[in-house]
Design a protein around this motif. Structure first.
Motif, short mmCIF file in Angstrom:
data_model
loop_
_atom_site.label_atom_id
_atom_site.label_comp_id
_atom_site.label_asym_id
_atom_site.label_seq_id
_atom_site.Cartn_x
_atom_site.Cartn_y
_atom_site.Cartn_z
N THR A 139 -1.97 -0.44 -6.31
CA THR A 139 -2.74 0.68 -6.86
C THR A 139 -4.18 0.69 -6.35
OG1 THR A 139 -3.30 -0.64 -8.82
CG2 THR A 139 -1.35 0.77 -8.95
N ASN A 140 -4.58 -0.36 -5.63
CA ASN A 140 -5.92 -0.42 -5.07
C ASN A 140 -5.98 0.12 -3.64
OD1 ASN A 140 -8.71 -1.22 -5.41
ND2 ASN A 140 -8.33 -2.88 -3.96
N ASN A 141 -4.83 0.46 -3.09
CA ASN A 141 -4.76 0.99 -1.72
C ASN A 141 -3.76 2.14 -1.68
OD1 ASN A 141 -6.51 -0.64 0.19
ND2 ASN A 141 -5.38 -2.31 -0.82
N VAL A 142 -4.23 3.32 -2.02
CA VAL A 142 -3.39 4.52 -2.10
C VAL A 142 -3.95 5.56 -1.14
CG1 VAL A 142 -2.40 6.28 -3.60
CG2 VAL A 142 -2.85 3.97 -4.50
N PHE A 143 -3.05 6.27 -0.45
CA PHE A 143 -3.43 7.27 0.54
C PHE A 143 -2.67 8.56 0.25
CE2 PHE A 143 -3.87 3.04 2.17
CZ PHE A 143 -5.12 3.05 2.77
N LEU A 144 -3.32 9.68 0.51
CA LEU A 144 -2.72 10.99 0.23
C LEU A 144 -2.53 11.75 1.53
CD1 LEU A 144 -1.88 12.74 -2.24
CD2 LEU A 144 -4.15 13.77 -2.15
N VAL A 145 -1.31 12.29 1.74
CA VAL A 145 -1.06 13.12 2.91
C VAL A 145 -0.53 14.47 2.46
CG1 VAL A 145 -0.62 11.18 4.47
CG2 VAL A 145 1.29 12.26 3.28
N GLY A 146 -0.87 15.50 3.21
CA GLY A 146 -0.37 16.84 2.94
C GLY A 146 -0.36 17.65 4.20
N ASP A 147 0.64 18.49 4.36
CA ASP A 147 0.71 19.36 5.52
C ASP A 147 0.81 20.82 5.08
OD1 ASP A 147 3.90 20.30 6.05
OD2 ASP A 147 3.62 18.54 4.80
N TYR A 200 2.98 13.88 -10.86
CA TYR A 200 3.64 12.76 -10.17
C TYR A 200 2.66 11.69 -9.71
CZ TYR A 200 3.35 15.18 -5.43
OH TYR A 200 2.98 15.80 -4.25
N ILE A 201 1.42 12.03 -9.55
CA ILE A 201 0.42 11.00 -9.25
C ILE A 201 0.19 10.12 -10.48
CG2 ILE A 201 -2.05 10.66 -8.82
CD1 ILE A 201 -1.83 12.84 -6.66
N HIS A 202 0.17 10.72 -11.66
CA HIS A 202 0.04 9.91 -12.88
C HIS A 202 1.31 9.10 -13.12
CE1 HIS A 202 -3.88 10.86 -14.72
NE2 HIS A 202 -3.79 11.97 -14.00
N TRP A 203 2.47 9.65 -12.79
CA TRP A 203 3.72 8.88 -12.88
C TRP A 203 3.61 7.63 -12.01
CZ3 TRP A 203 7.14 6.87 -9.44
CH2 TRP A 203 8.37 6.43 -9.93
N THR A 204 3.05 7.78 -10.83
CA THR A 204 2.89 6.66 -9.92
C THR A 204 2.01 5.58 -10.53
OG1 THR A 204 3.10 8.16 -8.05
CG2 THR A 204 2.20 6.00 -7.60
N PRO A 234 0.84 -1.20 0.00
CA PRO A 234 0.00 0.00 0.00
C PRO A 234 0.88 1.25 0.00
CG PRO A 234 -0.02 -1.04 2.15
CD PRO A 234 0.67 -1.99 1.23
N LEU A 235 0.37 2.32 -0.58
CA LEU A 235 1.19 3.49 -0.87
C LEU A 235 0.64 4.75 -0.25
CD1 LEU A 235 3.42 4.99 -2.55
CD2 LEU A 235 1.75 5.09 -4.42
N ILE A 236 1.52 5.53 0.37
CA ILE A 236 1.21 6.89 0.82
C ILE A 236 1.92 7.86 -0.12
CG2 ILE A 236 1.51 8.60 2.65
CD1 ILE A 236 1.49 6.25 4.65
N ILE A 237 1.16 8.78 -0.71
CA ILE A 237 1.73 9.83 -1.56
C ILE A 237 1.73 11.13 -0.77
CG2 ILE A 237 1.42 11.17 -3.68
CD1 ILE A 237 0.13 8.73 -4.96
#
Length: 296
Positions: A135-143, A120-124, A65-68
């Motif tokens: 690719t079925n478990n992606v999470f987005l973080v931002g500060d 970069y999300i499309h690159w991913t 699973p991926l954190i972007i």
């Protein structure tokens, strides 16, 4: 055209922020046990700013699973190197972590940075198989500023009308949840666009692209489940609390936490401090929130 006053404010911000970040991270290990890192992968044409790092848990089995990440810095400061220790920590919790650069103001104005995020999300999406990313478990973080961009990106993912304004296409990724940390939501509220920030949200931008900044207008009940964090000495603490109420009214799943008190004060974006116990607690809670939203 960016004024000399704004340019001076940007330079001062960069100097001050870098001093604080360097002090915070001094002595931390950039190659901790249990993590494989791939550095300086190109996701676009700019040889400096269109680069990203990818951190993978070493002993992961199956797809990961991926954190972007979308980093903060007032839209005019920050690099992937500044965020490496935060990302390495999350990789130690079993997630892949995508840690990109993006172009900074005043070299680019709104929505140039969101264009880089989209790139970069499309690159991913296109390179996920090479790194065994789920690719079925992606999470987005931002500060901070990154939180504002994460809010916008989730909104355009979940509302075709808003997405059409930017001309973006949906990536082949399934986002499950997000974490917005000290996020600069309601960015057009009075007092939010001042000083160095006007280098990105210029007078021309505010005059000609107001609808693209009206993110909250386009948020629906389909917005992702979100973990919101702030702190007692976060200078935009009230934006997070206001956003929690806004999500409540929309029927969006969320958790909202404010960390710190008079005896143990915590600042804006405190959770980047890998030596801080409350930061550790916040990061572990966000990881648990993401794991609760994994889909088999």
């Amino acid at each position: 055209m960016v004024s000399q006053e704004t340019l001076t404010a940007i330079l001062e911000m960069r100097t001050l922020f870098k001093q604080g970040d360097d002090k915070r991270d001094a002595g931390l290990d950039p190659n901790p046990q249990g993590v494989i890192r791939y550095d300086n992968l190109a996701y676009g044409p700019d040889p400096k700013w269109h680069l990203l790092d990818l951190y993978l848990p070493q002993n992961a089995s199956g797809k990961v699973p991926l954190i972007i990440n979308i980093h903060g810095g007032g839209w005019c400061y920050g690099t992937k190197e500044t965020y490496q220790f935060y990302g390495l920590n999350l990789a130690q919790h079993g997630f892949a972590f995508l840690n990109p650069n993006y172009r900074l103001a005043p070299a680019v104005s709104f929505p140039g940075q969101l264009d880089d995020v989209n790139r970069y999300i499309h690159w991913t999406s296109e390179h996920a198989a090479e790194y065994n990313l789920d690719t079925n478990n992606v999470f987005l973080v931002g500060d901070s500023a990154g939180g504002q961009m994460a809010e916008q990106y989730i909104t355009l993912l979940t509302n075709p009308e808003f997405r059409k304004l930017f001309g973006y296409e949906l990536p082949q990724l399934k986002f499950r949840a997000t974490a917005l940390n000290s996020a600069a939501v309601f960015v057009t509220d009075p007092g939010m666009i001042t000083g160095a920030v006007t280098g990105y949200f210029t007078a021309e931008v505010l005059a000609t692209k107001a609808e693209l900044l009206a993110t909250e207008k386009y948020i629906t009940k389909d917005f992702l489940p979100v973990y919101l964090s702030t702190a007692n000495e976060d200078f935009i603490h009230d934006q997070t609390i206001k956003f929690a109420g806004f999500l409540e009214a929309k029927g969006v799943e969320y958790v909202c936490k404010s960390f710190g008190d008079k005896k143990h004060p915590e600042p804006h974006v405190f959770l980047m401090n890998q030596r801080d116990e409350l930061a550790k607690q916040c990061n572990e809670e966000e990881v648990a929130f993401f794991k609760a939203h994994l889909v088999n």
